[in-house]
Design an enzyme around this catalytic site. Sequence first.
Site, PDB file in Angstrom:
ATOM      1  N   GLN A 145       1.225  -1.208  -0.160  1.00  0.00           N
ATOM      2  CA  GLN A 145       0.316   0.025  -0.225  1.00  0.00           C
ATOM      3  C   GLN A 145       1.053   1.480   0.160  1.00  0.00           C
ATOM      4  O   GLN A 145       0.937   2.337  -0.707  1.00  0.00           O
ATOM      5  CB  GLN A 145      -0.980   0.297   1.174  1.00  0.00           C
ATOM      6  CG  GLN A 145      -1.881   1.698   1.378  1.00  0.00           C
ATOM      7  CD  GLN A 145      -2.136   1.486   0.323  1.00  0.00           C
ATOM      8  OE1 GLN A 145      -3.315   1.160  -0.311  1.00  0.00           O
ATOM      9  NE2 GLN A 145      -2.374   2.886   0.414  1.00  0.00           N
ATOM     10  N   GLU A 146       1.958   1.337   0.778  1.00  0.00           N
ATOM     11  CA  GLU A 146       2.824   2.515   1.021  1.00  0.00           C
ATOM     12  C   GLU A 146       3.688   2.364  -0.399  1.00  0.00           C
ATOM     13  O   GLU A 146       3.965   3.744  -0.226  1.00  0.00           O
ATOM     14  CB  GLU A 146       3.620   2.368   2.157  1.00  0.00           C
ATOM     15  CG  GLU A 146       3.239   2.472   3.095  1.00  0.00           C
ATOM     16  CD  GLU A 146       2.631   3.726   3.673  1.00  0.00           C
ATOM     17  OE1 GLU A 146       3.260   4.485   3.337  1.00  0.00           O
ATOM     18  OE2 GLU A 146       1.645   3.529   4.685  1.00  0.00           O
ATOM     19  N   SER A 147       4.405   1.362  -0.984  1.00  0.00           N
ATOM     20  CA  SER A 147       5.091   2.250  -1.946  1.00  0.00           C
ATOM     21  C   SER A 147       5.231   1.097  -3.323  1.00  0.00           C
ATOM     22  O   SER A 147       6.307   0.808  -4.392  1.00  0.00           O
ATOM     23  CB  SER A 147       6.665   1.840  -1.194  1.00  0.00           C
ATOM     24  OG  SER A 147       7.115   0.722  -0.877  1.00  0.00           O
TER      25      SER A 147
END
Length: 476
Positions: free
Chosen positions: A323-325
């Site tokens: 989700q982040e990267s």
Amino acid sequence: MPYPLYPDDRTIRHTSRSNRVIFSLLLPLAMLSGCGQSEPTITQLDPPEPGGSINVVTRNSATTYYLDRHGNPAGPEHDLVEAFADANDWEVEWTLAESTSGVLQSLQGDEQQLAAAGLTHLPTRDEDFRRGPTHTDIVEQLVCHRDMRPMPRQVEEMAGIDIRVTADSSYAEKLQSLVNQHTGIDFEEDPRTTEILLTEVAEKRIDCTVADSNIVQLVRRHFPHLEVAINLTSGDRLGWYLPADQQALADMANQWMASPEGQESIDEVQQRYYAYISEFDFVDLRALNRRIDERLPDFLDLFLEAQDETGMPADLLAALAYQESHWDPQAVSPTGVRGIMMLTQNTAQSLGVDNRLNPAASINGGARYLADRHERLPDTLPEPDRTYLALASYNIGRGHVLDAQKLARELGKDPNSWADMKEVLPLKADKRYYPQTQHGYARGYEPVHYVQRIRNYQDVIRASVDWLPLTRPDER
């Protein structure tokens, strides 16, 4: 009516002409054989006594019954049956059948008292079994591969297509009605489960199959090339069936499901298994499945090591990192967060992470930060709500989550329930509410979508990776 289990290499083909002829020949015989015969009297049985047990047959699937990552039974049907049993002080004795056909065959015997296996209520089934309560609205959908050309969009366009469905299922009954109404449509009944047949479609081994919309909703995340071609039904509901001699137990089940306690159990199942699944995004899920193969193997050991140190599940950490990267260790955002876990400079310094672009340091730091968010929540807060609130804190900050919890209390909501908090968090962006809070305005809708996407990613990642052999022996 018997419900045979067919050998794996045998299918039954249905075509319009042959079935019409056979039906026309057999109908007079059936009418003659029924003359002068009365319905047999069925001796009704008593339900289990409090403190006793109830025998329930189901099948293994994500929409019915399965074992979770800790080896504990779970699934929509499992949870509803267990809640019904708890309300009556019963223990549940579970039996797993291999297919819908096996479930119905088992229910015809003397041992099972209830079938909870994602069964559509049908008039033909009512002839042999006692209806129980319903709990889930579904649509039966024709599902084909996204690349199929031409893609059938109307029933008339189904002629000549290779369609296979689970034997003795409601899908077979629906398709048979279409065979009788339209020229050129035929299908085969297959002993394998709907989930397996959806896999066959995804791998282009068969053209199309038919499945309930809730099954399609779950499976499609793993196979994004599956496409819903046609909705074949509307207004169908899944529910329980009982043997014909279990009228009293059926009445108890219907009364419980209609009660506030039963409706609350249905709501809990909806929240736990379906509510977080977003609208289908072909591009996003196709990219996720590709990156599971191409990128995730480089970081599996790091996620498992972080799990060892923090207790945060490796598949959850992998979903958070995606989700982040998108598992890019060199990711940098315009706001200055960096690395595979997208840590801010201040957070990295507080965690002792010197190089945010080092994937090992970033994953370890992000896992420790999530564990800290988790530990700061009350021990009395139940799972999985505690983990969802920890993820929201990771995303938006602990102060804003505390503000939202305080606001939830003021609004008569449960600050420890994610179902309630995902309604309250967006109010942090509402000028009618956020001026009253200690930390002021926040894009409170973001953590709601954030948690929803991570849950979705975690399901796909967990099913795609064989985590167990990679875990430490003491965790097995």
